[in-house]
Motif scaffolding. Structure first.
Motif, short mmCIF file in Angstrom:
data_model
loop_
_atom_site.label_atom_id
_atom_site.label_comp_id
_atom_site.label_asym_id
_atom_site.label_seq_id
_atom_site.Cartn_x
_atom_site.Cartn_y
_atom_site.Cartn_z
N ARG B 421 0.81 -1.22 0.00
CA ARG B 421 0.00 0.00 0.00
C ARG B 421 0.85 1.27 0.00
O ARG B 421 0.58 2.22 -0.75
CB ARG B 421 -0.92 -0.04 1.24
N ASP B 422 1.89 1.29 0.82
CA ASP B 422 2.70 2.51 0.92
C ASP B 422 3.51 2.79 -0.35
O ASP B 422 3.79 3.95 -0.66
CB ASP B 422 3.67 2.41 2.11
N GLU B 423 3.90 1.75 -1.06
CA GLU B 423 4.76 1.95 -2.23
C GLU B 423 3.97 2.30 -3.48
O GLU B 423 4.56 2.65 -4.51
CB GLU B 423 5.63 0.72 -2.48
N CYS B 424 2.65 2.17 -3.45
CA CYS B 424 1.85 2.58 -4.61
C CYS B 424 0.70 3.47 -4.14
O CYS B 424 -0.38 3.48 -4.73
CB CYS B 424 1.34 1.39 -5.41
N ALA B 425 0.93 4.23 -3.08
CA ALA B 425 -0.14 4.99 -2.43
C ALA B 425 -0.72 6.06 -3.33
O ALA B 425 -1.90 6.39 -3.24
CB ALA B 425 0.39 5.61 -1.15
N SER B 510 5.15 6.75 -3.92
CA SER B 510 5.26 6.41 -2.51
C SER B 510 4.41 7.32 -1.62
O SER B 510 4.23 8.51 -1.91
CB SER B 510 6.72 6.49 -2.09
N ALA B 511 3.95 6.76 -0.51
CA ALA B 511 3.14 7.53 0.44
C ALA B 511 3.93 8.68 1.04
O ALA B 511 3.36 9.70 1.44
CB ALA B 511 2.63 6.61 1.54
N ASP B 512 5.26 8.54 1.12
CA ASP B 512 6.05 9.60 1.77
C ASP B 512 6.67 10.58 0.77
O ASP B 512 7.52 11.38 1.13
CB ASP B 512 7.12 9.00 2.68
N LEU B 513 6.25 10.50 -0.50
CA LEU B 513 6.76 11.46 -1.49
C LEU B 513 6.35 12.89 -1.12
O LEU B 513 5.19 13.14 -0.78
CB LEU B 513 6.21 11.12 -2.88
N LEU B 514 7.30 13.81 -1.20
CA LEU B 514 7.00 15.23 -1.02
C LEU B 514 7.17 15.93 -2.38
O LEU B 514 8.29 16.24 -2.78
CB LEU B 514 7.96 15.86 0.00
N PRO B 515 6.07 16.20 -3.08
CA PRO B 515 6.21 16.85 -4.40
C PRO B 515 6.95 18.19 -4.32
O PRO B 515 7.59 18.59 -5.29
CB PRO B 515 4.76 17.04 -4.84
N ILE B 516 6.90 18.85 -3.17
CA ILE B 516 7.61 20.14 -3.06
C ILE B 516 9.11 19.95 -3.26
O ILE B 516 9.81 20.88 -3.65
CB ILE B 516 7.34 20.84 -1.72
N ASP B 517 9.62 18.74 -3.01
CA ASP B 517 11.05 18.50 -3.27
C ASP B 517 11.34 18.54 -4.77
O ASP B 517 12.40 19.02 -5.20
CB ASP B 517 11.48 17.16 -2.68
N MET B 518 10.42 18.02 -5.57
CA MET B 518 10.60 18.08 -7.03
C MET B 518 10.51 19.53 -7.50
O MET B 518 11.26 19.97 -8.37
CB MET B 518 9.53 17.23 -7.73
#
Lengths: 224, 559
Positions: B421-425, B510-518
């Motif tokens: 679940r977390d890796e395809c959230a 990922s569930a922990d992706l922060l788009p602001i980093d991109m």
């Protein structure tokens, strides 16, 4: 359908190449093509527009017409049970360009192809990579020569053919009488065809929801 | 491709960081602007070529409604910002892409517009996405006022006073752009059609020129409105205060997929920056002038870090790291750094890697480049990319070769279980209303069946699995024919063969992706500063803050 700009409500719309690329890719994806093929459709549409072909009608015909038969690339002549998709055949021809199944040896007969003008961008890709001029034959007549001097079209009437027997062979050294096609940075599309393509493209988009709208923006007020 | 074979400093190669070191969002998302950022490149070129600037049209009323034209004259061509001011009710002011009205709208015109051009633009530019421009326009953009600051500045100037410096610094801009569209959008000229011009070959130069001229317009506008309000009592903005104003920018998810969709550009941008760092690290000595310049840059960075505010918890932690890291760096330089030792810049960098948090390490990178224009600035020529020429797939490449490249450049992606679940959230998709990229929650929202192919890591793993049972010497064209779904990732893998910095090495589902980093990664390459996230997918920044205005450019030092 998205709200159309008021300036697009005329009969003709002038589009830039990035817009053509985007619309063609979205429409192909919306029509059910794989992402890889949709991106190739975008490439093909831009190439056709760049050389003054009717990219929009061609693409729409391809996306809304029969999908074409499965085919097996083989040396000299490909095998298929019926007419093949011009777009898929073109992509595959470029993938196999330097292999025995490709056109660079003694040429290859693809057989009957639907919307055969879709093949041309991929023949051009082979020419650019291999630096070998190629002739595209349509029903055994030379249709287009692609080489360092550009795109030389021998028979304009063949551009609108919905199906034709196609072969691709290395071009002989003699020059062609046909002048090179002019380049274009923009292209017109009729509003009718634009609408059709956008309608196809809608099938790859997701309607807004309250959750998606709230997630896309800033938390809190915009004003400072 | 790479510029490495042409490098005048081949000795730098051994000092380069690897893609595994660099290409994670935990580092890319903490990028800082450098002297290779696009706005710095633009300013240096315009100064070196002695560009001239004028304002042939400024027809604006007391409410800020009207039009203006700003011309930037280079050695071969003139570009003109055409600005339209509007009277926007406060309730309609929104930075979101779904907005339909703005305080000001702009187009960058190729040449000097005549009356007919201006009328055509007046009928289309204020409508933005609902209008249409032509190949005579290079960009289309819009901006909203900073309600708090804009009115205060007009009011103060109209009474013959200067605005409060602290309030001005706290906001840092009079207007913020909410979109700057270029390269063919809405009928504008494509980048490919103008990329042969030297002044536009570097990425996003037309966009940067637009924003820089918008900055000039914002100051002219408040001074003009103050004059109309206060008459002879009104004064212009003091140069020192004016200098502190940049152009704000609000950026959302729409920008995030760019770095994924343009792997060759990403490679070239990162590789040029990494080559610059390596060149500086390879220098055997540090001259007195270079050391002095570094000290000045460090002091400026500390000042910037102190003024940089954010209420986002992630950024607040990063700002603490940055301020403490820069203070630690300053102490180290004063007390311990042996600037007369061998390879002193490399020694400083290695110390930073051991002692500074990542936020401050990346700031140190930017600082190390500052004194070294002579060996860094030429890398600006390596930032562009002919993406069309790299689009073709090499179908003759063997399965064995593909496996090898995949293992080398995508090893980070292959071991993950993307069914958890977390890796395809999340899933990326295109919104129907604005045709903008969005990020959905796979298990809470509809639309995953229309997912964009930005799941690079998952696709790489699936491609690796598909390769397992194929004959080693089989040309990859056969796999493509049978399984066309692998086409996009196969192309990317081939691209990384000679472009190892082409891929963000994170699972973008990922569930922990922060788009602001991109977003920050890309915006730092633009030259943005003062990153201020407003959510995990929305960020405010400033462009051209503390940079010269057109009338200051010729005499500016340190560009």
């Amino acid at each position: 359908m998205p709200n159309l700009p008021s300036s697009l409500l005329r009969d003709q719309i002038m589009m830039s190449q990035p817009e053509i690329m985007s619309l063609a890719c979205r429409a192909a994806r919306g029509a059910g093509y794989s992402w890889g093929m949709a991106e190739e459709a975008g490439f093909a549409a831009v190439w056709l527009a760049h050389y003054g072909f009717d990219w929009a009608d061609t693409l729409l015909a391809r996306l809304s017409g029969p999908r074409g038969s499965a085919f097996v690339p083989q040396s000299k002549a490909w095998r298929s049970a019926g007419p093949v998709c011009g777009l898929h055949a073109g992509v595959t021809l470029a993938d196999f360009a330097t292999l025995p199944e490709g056109p660079l040896g003694s040429g290859v007969t693809i057989g009957a192809a639907l919307d055969p003008v879709c093949l041309l961008p991929f023949v051009a890709r082979i020419v650019a990579r291999a630096d070998v001029p190629l002739d595209v034959y349509c029903d055994r007549h030379i249709w287009v020569r692609l080489g360092q001097t550009g795109v030389h079209l021998s028979d304009l009437n063949l551009n609108s053919r919905s199906s034709a027997m196609i072969s691709v062979r290395p071009a002989p050294a003699n020059k062609t009488d046909a002048p090179p096609r002019e380049h274009h940075q923009t292209a017109h599309v009729s509003k009718r065809v634009y609408d059709h393509l956008e309608t196809l493209a809608l099938h790859m988009t997701v309607p807004a929801t309250a959750q998606s709208l709230s997630g896309a923006g800033a938390a809190g007020s915009d004003s400072d | 491709m790479t510029c490495a074979p042409l490098s005048p400093m081949p000795q730098a190669a051994r000092y380069r960081r690897t893609p595994a070191d660099v290409m994670h969002l935990s580092r890319l998302g903490l990028s800082h602007p450098t002297r290779l950022s696009f706005l710095r490149i633009l300013l240096r070129r315009m100064q070196a070529e002695n560009w001239q600037f004028d304002r042939p049209v400024f027809d604006v009323d007391a409410r800020g409604v009207g039009r203006a034209v700003y011309c930037a004259k280079g050695p071969d061509r003139t570009y003109s910002l055409v600005a339209f001011g509007h009277d926007l009710p406060a309730g309609m002011r929104s930075d979101r892409v779904i907005a339909t009205a703005w305080d000001a709208t702009f187009a960058l015109f190729d040449g000097v517009p005549d009356a007919a051009d201006l009328d055509r633009l007046a009928a289309n530019v204020p409508a933005q996405e609902a209008g249409r421009v032509t190949s005579k326009e290079l960009t289309l953009s819009r901006a909203n006022r900073s309600v708090r600051l804009f009115d205060q500045v007009v009011e103060a100037l109209s009474k013959g006073a200067q605005p409060d410096a602290k309030i001005l610094a706290a906001t840092g801009y009079l207007m913020r752009t909410t979109a700057v569209y270029g390269s063919g959008k809405f009928g504008a000229a494509s980048h490919d059609s103008i990329a042969t011009r030297p002044e536009l070959a570097t990425p996003f130069q037309a966009e940067m020129l637009t924003v820089w001229l918008v900055r000039a317009f914002t100051v002219d506008l408040v001074e003009h409105m103050a004059r109309l309000r206060g008459g002879d009592i009104a004064v212009p903005l003091a140069p020192a205060l004016r200098r502190r104003l940049g152009v704000g920018n609000s950026t959302g998810l729409g920008m995030a997929p760019f770095l994924v969709r343009h792997p060759i550009l990403l490679n070239n941008w990162v590789m040029a920056r990494e080559e610059a760092l390596a060149r500086v690290r390879s220098l055997p000595v540090a001259s007195a002038a270079e050391t002095a310049c570094f000290h000045t840059a460090l002091a400026s960075a500390q000042d910037n870090a102190n003024k940089w505010a954010s209420s986002h918890p992630v950024q607040m932690t990063r700002l603490t790291d940055l301020r403490s890291g820069l203070a630690k760096l300053a102490t180290h330089i004063e007390q311990d750094w042996n600037k007369d030792g061998t390879h002193p810049w490399n020694a400083l960098w290695l110390w930073g890697e051991d002692h500074l948090p990542i936020e401050a390490q990346e700031a140190l990178l930017a600082l190390l480049l500052e004194p070294q224009g002579s060996i860094v600035d030429g890398l600006a020529n390596c930032l562009t990319a002919d993406e069309a020429n790299s689009f073709a797939i090499d179908g003759a490449m063997s399965v064995e070769n593909m496996r090898s490249i995949l293992a080398e450049n995508y090893g980070w992606a292959l071991a993950c279980d993307y069914t958890t679940r977390d890796e395809c959230a999340r899933f990326w998709y295109v919104s129907e209303d604005k045709l903008e990229p969005r990020l959905g929650e796979r298990f809470d929202e509809d639309g995953a069946d229309r997912e964009l192919p930005l799941d690079i890591a998952r696709r790489a793993a699936a491609f690796g699995a598909a390769l397992q049972d194929r004959p080693a010497q089989e040309p990859i064209a056969h796999l493509l024919l049978e399984q066309p779904t692998h086409r996009p990732i196969l192309r990317r893998v081939q691209i990384t063969r000679k472009r190892p910095f082409a891929e963000i090495r994170n699972n973008l589902l990922s569930a922990d992706l922060l788009p602001i980093d991109m977003l920050r990664c890309k915006l730092a390459f633009f030259g943005a500063s003062r990153f201020d996230p407003r959510s995990d997918r929305w960020v405010r920044i400033s462009l051209f803050q503390d940079c010269p205005f057109p009338d200051e450019l010729a005499s500016e030092t340190g560009l």
